[in-house]
Design a protein around this motif. Structure first.
Motif, PDB file in Angstrom:
ATOM      1  N   THR A  31       0.839  -1.198   0.000  1.00  0.00           N
ATOM      2  CA  THR A  31       0.000   0.000   0.000  1.00  0.00           C
ATOM      3  C   THR A  31       0.874   1.248   0.000  1.00  0.00           C
ATOM      4  OG1 THR A  31      -1.767  -1.154   1.184  1.00  0.00           O
ATOM      5  CG2 THR A  31      -1.792   1.264   1.276  1.00  0.00           C
ATOM      6  N   VAL A  32       1.838   1.287   0.893  1.00  0.00           N
ATOM      7  CA  VAL A  32       2.739   2.441   0.982  1.00  0.00           C
ATOM      8  C   VAL A  32       3.578   2.555  -0.288  1.00  0.00           C
ATOM      9  CG1 VAL A  32       4.681   3.452   2.264  1.00  0.00           C
ATOM     10  CG2 VAL A  32       2.730   2.461   3.499  1.00  0.00           C
ATOM     11  N   ASP A  33       4.063   1.432  -0.807  1.00  0.00           N
ATOM     12  CA  ASP A  33       4.829   1.461  -2.065  1.00  0.00           C
ATOM     13  C   ASP A  33       4.022   2.127  -3.173  1.00  0.00           C
ATOM     14  OD1 ASP A  33       6.907   0.079  -0.838  1.00  0.00           O
ATOM     15  OD2 ASP A  33       6.366  -1.864  -1.729  1.00  0.00           O
ATOM     16  N   ARG A  34       2.771   1.741  -3.302  1.00  0.00           N
ATOM     17  CA  ARG A  34       1.929   2.289  -4.363  1.00  0.00           C
ATOM     18  C   ARG A  34       1.648   3.775  -4.152  1.00  0.00           C
ATOM     19  NH1 ARG A  34       0.993   3.044  -9.297  1.00  0.00           N
ATOM     20  NH2 ARG A  34      -1.184   3.124  -9.903  1.00  0.00           N
ATOM     21  N   LEU A  35       1.412   4.170  -2.910  1.00  0.00           N
ATOM     22  CA  LEU A  35       1.151   5.577  -2.624  1.00  0.00           C
ATOM     23  C   LEU A  35       2.379   6.445  -2.898  1.00  0.00           C
ATOM     24  CD1 LEU A  35      -1.067   5.247   0.573  1.00  0.00           C
ATOM     25  CD2 LEU A  35      -1.809   5.843  -1.745  1.00  0.00           C
ATOM     26  N   VAL A  36       3.573   5.934  -2.614  1.00  0.00           N
ATOM     27  CA  VAL A  36       4.807   6.661  -2.952  1.00  0.00           C
ATOM     28  C   VAL A  36       4.847   6.907  -4.458  1.00  0.00           C
ATOM     29  CG1 VAL A  36       7.332   6.497  -3.078  1.00  0.00           C
ATOM     30  CG2 VAL A  36       6.149   5.875  -0.960  1.00  0.00           C
ATOM     31  N   GLU A  37       4.551   5.875  -5.239  1.00  0.00           N
ATOM     32  CA  GLU A  37       4.520   6.022  -6.703  1.00  0.00           C
ATOM     33  C   GLU A  37       3.491   7.070  -7.126  1.00  0.00           C
ATOM     34  OE1 GLU A  37       3.735   2.295  -8.639  1.00  0.00           O
ATOM     35  OE2 GLU A  37       5.252   1.257  -7.441  1.00  0.00           O
ATOM     36  N   LEU A  38       2.300   6.992  -6.572  1.00  0.00           N
ATOM     37  CA  LEU A  38       1.232   7.911  -6.955  1.00  0.00           C
ATOM     38  C   LEU A  38       1.525   9.357  -6.549  1.00  0.00           C
ATOM     39  CD1 LEU A  38      -1.859   5.685  -6.090  1.00  0.00           C
ATOM     40  CD2 LEU A  38      -1.072   6.344  -8.380  1.00  0.00           C
ATOM     41  N   ALA A  39       2.224   9.556  -5.440  1.00  0.00           N
ATOM     42  CA  ALA A  39       2.585  10.910  -5.011  1.00  0.00           C
ATOM     43  C   ALA A  39       3.576  11.534  -5.989  1.00  0.00           C
ATOM     44  CB  ALA A  39       3.156  10.887  -3.602  1.00  0.00           C
ATOM     45  N   ASN A  40       4.380  10.703  -6.626  1.00  0.00           N
ATOM     46  CA  ASN A  40       5.283  11.143  -7.686  1.00  0.00           C
ATOM     47  C   ASN A  40       6.141  12.343  -7.276  1.00  0.00           C
ATOM     48  OD1 ASN A  40       6.388  10.918 -10.247  1.00  0.00           O
ATOM     49  ND2 ASN A  40       4.894  12.299 -11.172  1.00  0.00           N
ATOM     50  N   GLY A  41       6.683  12.283  -6.058  1.00  0.00           N
ATOM     51  CA  GLY A  41       7.566  13.346  -5.592  1.00  0.00           C
ATOM     52  C   GLY A  41       6.857  14.531  -4.960  1.00  0.00           C
ATOM     53  N   THR A  51      -4.864   6.953  13.236  1.00  0.00           N
ATOM     54  CA  THR A  51      -3.677   6.865  14.096  1.00  0.00           C
ATOM     55  C   THR A  51      -2.375   6.863  13.299  1.00  0.00           C
ATOM     56  OG1 THR A  51      -3.688   4.447  14.128  1.00  0.00           O
ATOM     57  CG2 THR A  51      -5.002   5.561  15.823  1.00  0.00           C
ATOM     58  N   GLY A  52      -2.480   7.077  11.994  1.00  0.00           N
ATOM     59  CA  GLY A  52      -1.277   7.188  11.172  1.00  0.00           C
ATOM     60  C   GLY A  52      -0.754   5.896  10.591  1.00  0.00           C
ATOM     61  N   ARG A  53      -1.573   4.872  10.577  1.00  0.00           N
ATOM     62  CA  ARG A  53      -1.147   3.552  10.082  1.00  0.00           C
ATOM     63  C   ARG A  53      -0.464   3.636   8.729  1.00  0.00           C
ATOM     64  NH1 ARG A  53      -4.227   0.136   6.682  1.00  0.00           N
ATOM     65  NH2 ARG A  53      -5.995   1.520   6.988  1.00  0.00           N
ATOM     66  N   VAL A  54      -0.986   4.424   7.807  1.00  0.00           N
ATOM     67  CA  VAL A  54      -0.413   4.560   6.468  1.00  0.00           C
ATOM     68  C   VAL A  54       0.459   5.818   6.376  1.00  0.00           C
ATOM     69  CG1 VAL A  54      -0.965   4.854   4.023  1.00  0.00           C
ATOM     70  CG2 VAL A  54      -2.302   3.265   5.421  1.00  0.00           C
ATOM     71  N   ALA A  59       5.367   8.977   5.240  1.00  0.00           N
ATOM     72  CA  ALA A  59       6.251  10.097   5.578  1.00  0.00           C
ATOM     73  C   ALA A  59       7.694   9.617   5.756  1.00  0.00           C
ATOM     74  CB  ALA A  59       5.753  10.798   6.845  1.00  0.00           C
ATOM     75  N   GLU A  60       7.856   8.444   6.352  1.00  0.00           N
ATOM     76  CA  GLU A  60       9.201   7.874   6.517  1.00  0.00           C
ATOM     77  C   GLU A  60       9.865   7.577   5.179  1.00  0.00           C
ATOM     78  OE1 GLU A  60       8.340   4.554   9.082  1.00  0.00           O
ATOM     79  OE2 GLU A  60       8.500   5.784  10.903  1.00  0.00           O
ATOM     80  N   ARG A  61       9.060   7.390   4.157  1.00  0.00           N
ATOM     81  CA  ARG A  61       9.576   7.154   2.801  1.00  0.00           C
ATOM     82  C   ARG A  61       9.821   8.458   2.049  1.00  0.00           C
ATOM     83  NH1 ARG A  61       7.890   2.201   0.409  1.00  0.00           N
ATOM     84  NH2 ARG A  61       8.919   3.011  -1.448  1.00  0.00           N
ATOM     85  N   GLY A  62       9.654   9.600   2.733  1.00  0.00           N
ATOM     86  CA  GLY A  62       9.984  10.887   2.142  1.00  0.00           C
ATOM     87  C   GLY A  62       8.831  11.659   1.534  1.00  0.00           C
ATOM     88  N   VAL A  63       7.615  11.163   1.673  1.00  0.00           N
ATOM     89  CA  VAL A  63       6.454  11.874   1.142  1.00  0.00           C
ATOM     90  C   VAL A  63       5.892  12.755   2.257  1.00  0.00           C
ATOM     91  CG1 VAL A  63       4.123  11.651   0.186  1.00  0.00           C
ATOM     92  CG2 VAL A  63       5.908  10.000  -0.460  1.00  0.00           C
ATOM     93  N   PRO A  64       5.870  14.083   2.066  1.00  0.00           N
ATOM     94  CA  PRO A  64       5.254  14.946   3.077  1.00  0.00           C
ATOM     95  C   PRO A  64       3.749  14.661   3.134  1.00  0.00           C
ATOM     96  CG  PRO A  64       6.620  16.223   1.557  1.00  0.00           C
ATOM     97  CD  PRO A  64       6.478  14.842   0.979  1.00  0.00           C
ATOM     98  N   LEU A 108      -7.688   8.054   0.622  1.00  0.00           N
ATOM     99  CA  LEU A 108      -8.199   7.402   1.816  1.00  0.00           C
ATOM    100  C   LEU A 108      -8.026   5.912   1.581  1.00  0.00           C
ATOM    101  CD1 LEU A 108     -11.154   6.308   0.777  1.00  0.00           C
ATOM    102  CD2 LEU A 108     -11.860   8.595   1.399  1.00  0.00           C
ATOM    103  N   VAL A 109      -7.936   5.154   2.629  1.00  0.00           N
ATOM    104  CA  VAL A 109      -7.601   3.737   2.469  1.00  0.00           C
ATOM    105  C   VAL A 109      -8.605   2.819   3.149  1.00  0.00           C
ATOM    106  CG1 VAL A 109      -5.124   4.122   2.188  1.00  0.00           C
ATOM    107  CG2 VAL A 109      -6.049   3.821   4.475  1.00  0.00           C
ATOM    108  N   TYR A 110      -8.432   1.560   2.805  1.00  0.00           N
ATOM    109  CA  TYR A 110      -9.197   0.450   3.362  1.00  0.00           C
ATOM    110  C   TYR A 110     -10.682   0.697   3.140  1.00  0.00           C
ATOM    111  CZ  TYR A 110      -9.766  -3.663   6.345  1.00  0.00           C
ATOM    112  OH  TYR A 110     -10.075  -4.894   6.827  1.00  0.00           O
ATOM    113  N   ASN A 111     -11.484   0.718   4.170  1.00  0.00           N
ATOM    114  CA  ASN A 111     -12.929   0.895   3.995  1.00  0.00           C
ATOM    115  C   ASN A 111     -13.402   2.260   4.473  1.00  0.00           C
ATOM    116  OD1 ASN A 111     -12.645   0.569   6.713  1.00  0.00           O
ATOM    117  ND2 ASN A 111     -14.138  -1.060   6.929  1.00  0.00           N
TER     118      ASN A 111
END
Length: 139
Positions: A31-41, A51-54, A59-64, A108-111
């Protein structure tokens, strides 16, 4: 029952289940991998950040990441993990609360969408997402 009553202190404190279910690495990692791609920098805005699950691993992967969250207890639980400077959160409803600026990813994620019980609320949520979304440079 109102959403604020559902997502209370008791639920917020029991919500995180690291390593299990939607917190399992085999679910969260892709999920996080895909969101990093979609944010595209660019920057990301998460509706119902909880609670910040995603948001935290994103953010740890560099996406603000900025969040919108209706439940103060969920935000309080998020704050036990990261501060406001790391992941800012706007308190409000994802159908109408706005975050400053624009975002290359609004998600938004999951359900989460099922928390909006009417079609009108769901449409308002998508309109709200569209209002702040701008493609990242080079998209």
């Amino acid at each position: 029952m109102r959403q604020e009553e559902i997502w209370d202190v008791e639920v917020a404190q029991a919500y995180d289940t690291p390593g299990r279910g939607m917190f399992a690495p085999e679910v969260l990692g892709p999920t996080v991998d895909r969101l990093v791609e979609l944010a595209n920098g660019g920057r990301a805005l998460e509706f119902a950040i909880g609670t910040g699950r995603v948001a935290i691993p994103l953010a740890e992967r560099g996406v603000p990441v900025t969040g919108i969250e209706l439940s103060r207890p969920m935000i309080d639980q998020l704050r036990t993990k990261v501060d406001e400077a790391t992941i800012p959160v706007i308190v409000g409803d994802m159908t109408s609360a706005t975050a400053p600026g624009t975002y290359s990813l609004v998600y938004l994620v999951y359900n989460t969408i099922s928390n909006l019980l009417t079609q009108a609320e769901q449409v308002a949520c998508f309109r709200n997402a569209r209002a702040t979304w701008r493609p990242a440079a080079g998209s």
